[in-house]
Design an enzyme around this catalytic site. Structure first.
Site, PDB file in Angstrom:
ATOM      1  CG  HIS A   1      -3.123  -1.116  -6.783  1.00 16.89           C
ATOM      2  ND1 HIS A   1      -3.624  -0.603  -5.678  1.00 16.89           N
ATOM      3  CD2 HIS A   1      -3.233  -2.591  -6.761  1.00 16.89           C
ATOM      4  CE1 HIS A   1      -3.869  -1.536  -4.822  1.00 16.89           C
ATOM      5  NE2 HIS A   1      -3.776  -2.712  -5.239  1.00 16.89           N
TER       6      HIS A   1
ATOM      7  CD  GLU B   1      -2.925   2.822  -5.658  1.00 20.02           C
ATOM      8  OE1 GLU B   1      -3.792   2.092  -5.797  1.00 20.02           O
ATOM      9  OE2 GLU B   1      -1.842   2.362  -4.937  1.00 20.02           O
TER      10      GLU B   1
ATOM     11  CG  ASP C   1       1.390  -2.736  -8.513  1.00 20.18           C
ATOM     12  OD1 ASP C   1       1.084  -2.367  -9.625  1.00 20.18           O
ATOM     13  OD2 ASP C   1       0.703  -3.591  -7.748  1.00 20.18           O
TER      14      ASP C   1
ATOM     15  NE  ARG D   1      -4.176  -1.441   0.140  1.00 20.97           N
ATOM     16  CZ  ARG D   1      -4.442  -2.377  -0.506  1.00 20.97           C
ATOM     17  NH1 ARG D   1      -3.351  -2.865  -1.495  1.00 20.97           N
ATOM     18  NH2 ARG D   1      -5.369  -3.243  -0.652  1.00 20.97           N
TER      19      ARG D   1
HETATM   20  C1  8YV Z   1      -6.509  -5.243  -5.991  1.00 21.56           C
HETATM   21  C2  8YV Z   1      -5.379  -5.503  -3.829  1.00 21.56           C
HETATM   22  O1  8YV Z   1      -6.090  -4.931  -7.172  1.00 21.56           O
HETATM   23  O2  8YV Z   1      -6.256  -7.326  -2.969  1.00 21.56           O
HETATM   24  C3  8YV Z   1      -5.869  -6.202  -2.701  1.00 21.56           C
HETATM   25  O3  8YV Z   1      -6.011  -5.809  -1.458  1.00 21.56           O
HETATM   26  O4  8YV Z   1      -4.987  -4.419  -3.535  1.00 21.56           O
HETATM   27  C4  8YV Z   1      -5.547  -5.784  -5.180  1.00 21.56           C
HETATM   28  O5  8YV Z   1      -5.464  -7.141  -5.412  1.00 21.56           O
HETATM   29  C5  8YV Z   1      -7.766  -4.533  -5.726  1.00 21.56           C
HETATM   30  O6  8YV Z   1      -7.538  -3.444  -4.720  1.00 21.56           O
HETATM   31  C6  8YV Z   1      -8.818  -5.220  -5.611  1.00 21.56           C
HETATM   32  O7  8YV Z   1      -9.907  -4.371  -5.314  1.00 21.56           O
END
Ligand code: 8YV
Length: 315
Positions: free
Chosen positions: A279, A261, A256, A232
């Site tokens: 991401h 974001e 990433d 994050r």
């Molecule tokens: C997703 C993620 O891209 O699972 C998570 O916490 O950050 C990622 O896998 C996304 O945020 C799913 O909504």
């Protein structure tokens, strides 16, 4: 039995939206022009909320759904779901751990190799015809170096295991030493960063980890050290990271995730020692399908047995 009525917060993969629509009476909150007015009028109708790690469910939303019994989230991150608000109301929360470990760990290595070896930057060089007039400078060896992992949860461990394939010496730090692993524990992020050639962030987001990677940690990583973040953006003090990259006080970063974001600090756009991704770590057909299936299966398990397959850990 009546078909349970679910509220959908934010978009989900189209196939999951289509499948849920055949199983439940789903209402798309994201399509409502006036969310507070809609919730005031219809909030009582919903027993389930389906959301994603990217969108979450805050205390206001949970509070507006007085008959809510279950939240099913697409994703592993729980930082945008108010778990305390859910727990106070006895609302079950399900998420999608484990199924994305491999793809996220793979992408951590893609970023690590890319930023150390200059893959994306060299690709840009070739595309603009630069090879015809200039050699590409030497880059940094990865194999045999020191990999520090911040957060040895499910994803951190998948990253650590991959380190063996590159003969990396692996150490980690986390809230407490993890039992049953052979990787050495470092007591603080600063010490881990001082030791590491590559510092990979695999810690959960949220208030407990906010800005854990500070200017001091970046200085400990130093001008030969690289940062990789697949967790994050909130875990890093992004302003300090931008300063460190611009001033070359660290060697580079593969990112990433970002603090705000989809906004990425524009100071980073011109830097070749930075790899920037939108991401996408869990974003493969296979993993997103497995995540979608787990959302469906969590809801099915909850409505047929009263228990989720993968409940969120309670704090
Ligand atoms: C997703 C993620 O891209 O699972 C998570 O916490 O950050 C990622 O896998 C996304 O945020 C799913 O909504």
């Amino acid at each position: 039995m009546m078909t349970p009525r679910l509220l959908q917060n934010g978009r989900l993969p189209p196939a999951l939206e289509a499948e849920l629509a055949t199983l439940y009476d789903v209402h798309p909150l994201w399509a409502e022009p006036d969310v507070p007015a809609f919730l005031a009028r219809h909030g009582r109708e919903f027993v389930g909320l389906v959301t994603s790690a990217a969108v979450g469910a805050d205390a206001t939303l949970i509070g507006a759904l007085p008959r809510l019994r279950v939240i099913a989230s697409f994703g592993v991150g729980l930082d945008l779901i108010d778990l305390d608000a859910a727990a106070r109301r006895d609302v079950a929360v399900g998420f999608t751990p484990d199924v994305l470990n491999d793809c996220v760990a793979d992408l951590a290595f893609a970023l690590l190799l890319d930023v150390a070896r200059g893959v994306s930057a060299a690709d840009r060089h070739v595309r603009r015809g630069g090879w015809l007039s200039a050699r590409w400078p030497l880059t940094t060896r990865v194999s045999g170096k020191r990999l520090g992992i911040l957060g040895l949860g499910r994803i951190g461990r998948a990253i650590a295991r991959r380190g063996a394939g590159f003969d990396l010496d692996v150490r980690y730090t986390s809230r407490r030493p993890v039992e049953g692993v052979s990787w050495r524990f470092e007591p603080s992020v600063v010490e881990l960063a001082r030791w590491a050639d590559f510092l990979v962030i695999a810690a959960a987001g949220g208030t407990a980890t906010r800005h854990l990677v500070s200017a001091e940690v970046l200085d400990a990583l130093g001008p030969q050290g690289f940062l990789v973040n697949i967790a994050r953006g909130s875990v890093v003090d992004e302003a300090a990271l931008v300063d460190a990259l611009v001033a070359q006080r660290i060697a580079g970063a593969g990112l990433d995730v970002f603090e705000n974001e989809p906004n990425v600090p524009p100071e980073l756009f011109g830097l070749d020692n930075v790899v920037l991704l939108p991401h996408l770590a869990s974003g493969t057909h296979e993993t997103r399908k497995a995540m979608a299936d787990l959302v469906r299966d969590n809801l099915h398990a909850y409505f047929s047995t009263g228990r989720l397959l993968t409940p969120a850990p309670l704090h």
